[in-house]
Design an enzyme around this catalytic site. Structure first.
Site, PDB file in Angstrom:
ATOM      1  N   HIS A  83       0.539  -2.591  11.115  1.00 37.56           N
ATOM      2  CA  HIS A  83       1.084  -2.732   9.769  1.00 37.56           C
ATOM      3  C   HIS A  83       0.642  -4.020   9.078  1.00 37.56           C
ATOM      4  CE1 HIS A  83       4.006  -1.826   6.573  1.00 37.56           C
ATOM      5  NE2 HIS A  83       4.142  -3.140   6.494  1.00 37.56           N
ATOM      6  N   ASP A 105       0.548  -1.292  -4.848  1.00 34.03           N
ATOM      7  CA  ASP A 105       0.959  -0.665  -3.590  1.00 34.03           C
ATOM      8  C   ASP A 105       0.818   0.852  -3.622  1.00 34.03           C
ATOM      9  OD1 ASP A 105       1.696  -3.020  -2.383  1.00 34.03           O
ATOM     10  OD2 ASP A 105       3.843  -2.716  -2.592  1.00 34.03           O
ATOM     11  N   HIS A 129      -0.954   2.592   4.064  1.00 34.70           N
ATOM     12  CA  HIS A 129      -0.905   2.088   5.441  1.00 34.70           C
ATOM     13  C   HIS A 129      -1.432   3.122   6.431  1.00 34.70           C
ATOM     14  CE1 HIS A 129       0.805  -1.917   5.462  1.00 34.70           C
ATOM     15  NE2 HIS A 129       1.663  -1.556   4.531  1.00 34.70           N
ATOM     16  N   HIS A 154       3.362  -5.309  -8.725  1.00 33.56           N
ATOM     17  CA  HIS A 154       3.211  -5.133  -7.280  1.00 33.56           C
ATOM     18  C   HIS A 154       3.234  -3.645  -6.921  1.00 33.56           C
ATOM     19  CE1 HIS A 154       3.734  -6.974  -3.143  1.00 33.56           C
ATOM     20  NE2 HIS A 154       3.864  -5.672  -2.915  1.00 33.56           N
ATOM     21  N   ASP A 197       7.853  -1.662   8.036  1.00 36.49           N
ATOM     22  CA  ASP A 197       8.617  -1.566   6.795  1.00 36.49           C
ATOM     23  C   ASP A 197       9.995  -0.978   7.046  1.00 36.49           C
ATOM     24  OD1 ASP A 197       7.036  -2.737   4.828  1.00 36.49           O
ATOM     25  OD2 ASP A 197       5.857  -0.923   4.508  1.00 36.49           O
ATOM     26  N   ASP A 216      -1.025  -5.113   5.467  1.00 35.21           N
ATOM     27  CA  ASP A 216      -0.351  -5.943   4.465  1.00 35.21           C
ATOM     28  C   ASP A 216      -1.233  -7.066   3.931  1.00 35.21           C
ATOM     29  OD1 ASP A 216       2.070  -4.641   4.308  1.00 35.21           O
ATOM     30  OD2 ASP A 216       3.154  -6.038   5.604  1.00 35.21           O
ATOM     31  N   ARG A 256      12.303  -3.685   9.100  1.00 40.05           N
ATOM     32  CA  ARG A 256      12.832  -4.856   8.391  1.00 40.05           C
ATOM     33  C   ARG A 256      14.108  -4.560   7.636  1.00 40.05           C
ATOM     34  NH1 ARG A 256      10.309  -5.774   2.867  1.00 40.05           N
ATOM     35  NH2 ARG A 256       9.685  -3.696   2.190  1.00 40.05           N
ATOM     36  N   TRP A 264       0.804  -1.210   0.000  1.00 41.18           N
ATOM     37  CA  TRP A 264       0.000   0.000   0.000  1.00 41.18           C
ATOM     38  C   TRP A 264       0.843   1.270   0.000  1.00 41.18           C
ATOM     39  CZ3 TRP A 264      -3.998  -1.719  -1.904  1.00 41.18           C
ATOM     40  CH2 TRP A 264      -4.754  -2.767  -1.387  1.00 41.18           C
ATOM     41  N   HIS A 276       5.669 -10.050   6.102  1.00 45.03           N
ATOM     42  CA  HIS A 276       4.823  -9.113   5.370  1.00 45.03           C
ATOM     43  C   HIS A 276       3.930  -9.786   4.331  1.00 45.03           C
ATOM     44  CE1 HIS A 276       6.908  -5.373   6.803  1.00 45.03           C
ATOM     45  NE2 HIS A 276       7.846  -6.279   7.077  1.00 45.03           N
ATOM     46  N   HIS A 292       0.164  -9.507  -1.634  1.00 43.14           N
ATOM     47  CA  HIS A 292       0.874  -9.979  -0.445  1.00 43.14           C
ATOM     48  C   HIS A 292       0.381 -11.355  -0.024  1.00 43.14           C
ATOM     49  CE1 HIS A 292       3.462  -6.639   1.129  1.00 43.14           C
ATOM     50  NE2 HIS A 292       2.918  -6.123   0.052  1.00 43.14           N
TER      51      HIS A 292
END
Length: 291
Positions: free
Chosen positions: A137, A174, A27, A170, A66, A141, A69, A22, A81, A147
């Site tokens: 989060h 997003d 998000h 993707h 995000d 996701d 990670r 997203w 995720h 996802h």
């Protein structure tokens, strides 16, 4: 799906850019919607956990996972995720927890783990706060269809064009399509979009559907609950994301008819994510969905 490591299927880890579900704005929109539906006791509970008494207390942490990670401490969380559905779109779509949640974990196991941790009375304040950030989060996701899909690294390896710019499938789900639709990428854009979607849930487009979005929600069984959400999202891979297969997507600019057909799904998934996140946080804090 955003990053692949050896314990799952073969992800790309060579420093190439990959997508954030997203995008930040999406998000944050999910978080603001949730803020609009949590009960007052839930708001107080999570503001205390997060150490933030502003109205942005959920949106402010919506992208934490995000960022985390990418750190050396957060490398372990990269598989959390997504869930790699080993299905066969567009002819068949489906997610299976035992088959598709890799040895390193997945978004479903992460929601289970962090739900337990945020309810802990023995973990440190910092660990409980981190768990809350992760839940905000990961519930977002799991509502992005790609996802919940393994094919071509959740669409990251499907090269497409959007508004004349080369990117991947993707990324347009997003970021490109939501930002084109809303006309921005800022937290202010997110708050405005959340206000619109909140109204749609309360009295508009989604008012007759919202109660059904909570079917099967069970705080005592986070895996079963999360799998319902994953299956719901994954179904759109066959019906909307790539209904005619991959090759047709690589040969046209997707900012036209494809965008027009995809945006209603994106809006609905963002709305669902925010509403379900509110219900989940309410369950954690009070034992009732409050909705």
């Amino acid at each position: 799906m955003k990053f692949k490591i050896a314990v799952s299927v073969a992800f790309v880890t060579s420093g190439l850019p990959f997508c954030l579900a997203w995008g930040d704005m999406g998000h944050q929109t999910v978080a603001y919607i949730a803020s609009n539906f949590v009960t007052t006791p839930t708001k107080t509970h999570f503001q205390k956990i997060l150490g933030d008494t502003t109205t942005d207390y959920l949106a402010a942490v919506a992208t934490y996972a995000d960022t985390y990670r990418y750190t050396s401490a957060g490398l372990y969380s990269r598989p959390y995720h997504f869930i790699d559905a080993q299905d066969n779109p567009p002819s068949s779509c489906g997610v299976d927890y035992s088959r598709d949640c890799g040895k390193g974990g997945c978004v479903v196991s992460a929601i289970k783990n962090y739900t337990s941790r945020v309810q802990s009375t023995t973990l440190s304040t910092a660990n409980v706060a981190q768990a809350a950030k992760m839940i905000v989060h990961f519930v977002g996701d799991i509502h992005q269809p790609l996802h919940d899909e393994n094919l071509d690294v959740g669409g990251n390896d499907i090269d497409v064009t959007f508004n004349g710019v080369s990117t991947n499938l993707h990324h347009i789900w997003d970021t490109n399509m939501p930002e084109m639709y809303t006309g921005g990428s800022t937290i202010s854009t997110a708050k405005t979009w959340a206000t619109t979607l909140t109204k749609a849930i309360n009295t508009g487009t989604y008012s007759s559907d919202a109660a059904g979005w909570l079917t099967g929600i069970d705080i005592t069984d986070p895996v079963a609950t999360s799998m319902l959400w994953a299956q719901d999202s994954n179904a759109f891979v066959c019906t909307t994301v790539m209904p005619d297969g991959v090759s047709v997507l690589e040969n046209e600019d997707l900012s036209g008819d494809y965008y027009t057909s995809a945006m209603p799904v994106i809006e609905e998934q963002i709305a669902k994510a925010g509403y379900r996140l509110a219900a989940w946080l309410n369950l954690i804090a009070t034992g009732s969905t409050g909705l």
